[in-house]
Design an enzyme around this catalytic site. Structure first.
Site, PDB file in Angstrom:
ATOM      1  CB  SER A  55      -0.912  -0.012   1.231  1.00  0.00           C
ATOM      2  OG  SER A  55      -0.118  -0.111   2.410  1.00  0.00           O
ATOM      3  CD  GLU A  56       4.876  -0.440   0.643  1.00  0.00           C
ATOM      4  OE1 GLU A  56       5.588  -1.196   1.313  1.00  0.00           O
ATOM      5  OE2 GLU A  56       3.975  -0.860  -0.113  1.00  0.00           O
ATOM      6  CB  VAL A  57       1.545   3.731  -4.580  1.00  0.00           C
ATOM      7  CG1 VAL A  57       2.786   3.096  -5.187  1.00  0.00           C
ATOM      8  CG2 VAL A  57       0.366   2.783  -4.600  1.00  0.00           C
TER       9      VAL A  57
END
Length: 172
Positions: A55-57
């Site tokens: 989920s970093e983006v």
């Protein structure tokens, strides 16, 4: 920069660890947790309760270090989909794309069973096999074959090979 180098060493532990590493996932493995699972040799996931995702983006970050391991597990196309979307997938989807090796209702029990089976294999053979897998993925086909011929020659000189061959010939 030092912090990222430490993180990269953490995520590359499996590359340096000669024994098989099994992840038993029974819940959410998101971002770094998903990255940790991706570096393991085998992932066992609960068929109903697991969630995986990078989920970093969604928070303005990138999964730079773990992307290398994800690409090796599922291929570039699927890695792009997961890394660019930031979507969370369930255990069944993770299994279907080849991220997860096993789905079950009792991850600890199955993980221990797998570990027990692996323990009965010859350790030197598993160590050389992990090394082989790690190295050949970055080589051309010709270089990979040449490397494997050399590794095969080395494996035939080990005590494990001599014992294994004897067991086979005497039908033990």
């Amino acid at each position: 920069m030092k912090r990222f180098k430490r993180a990269s060493r953490t995520f590359s532990f499996d590359l340096q660890f000669s024994k098989p590493v099994i992840a038993a996932v029974n819940g959410a493995a998101i971002a770094g947790g998903c990255g940790l699972a991706s570096v393991c040799d085998i992932i066992v996931a609960d068929e109903l309760n697991t969630k995986f995702g990078y989920s970093e983006v969604k928070i303005g970050f990138i999964p730079a270090i773990v992307s290398t391991f994800l690409i090796r597990r599922v291929g570039e196309g699927m890695a792009k989909q997961l890394l660019l979307s930031g979507d969370i997938i369930d255990g069944k989807q993770a299994y279907e794309i080849g991220f997860v090796n096993y789905l079950c209702s009792n991850v600890l029990e199955l993980s221990l069973d797998i570990a027990s089976k692996l323990k009965s294999n010859f350790q030197q053979s598993m160590e050389l096999t992990k090394e082989m897998i790690r190295r050949v993925s970055g080589l051309s086909v010709d270089d990979a074959v040449e490397y494997c011929i050399g590794l095969n020659t080395i494996s035939r000189t080990t005590d494990d090979f001599k014992k294994g061959l004897n067991n086979f010939l005497t039908k033990k």
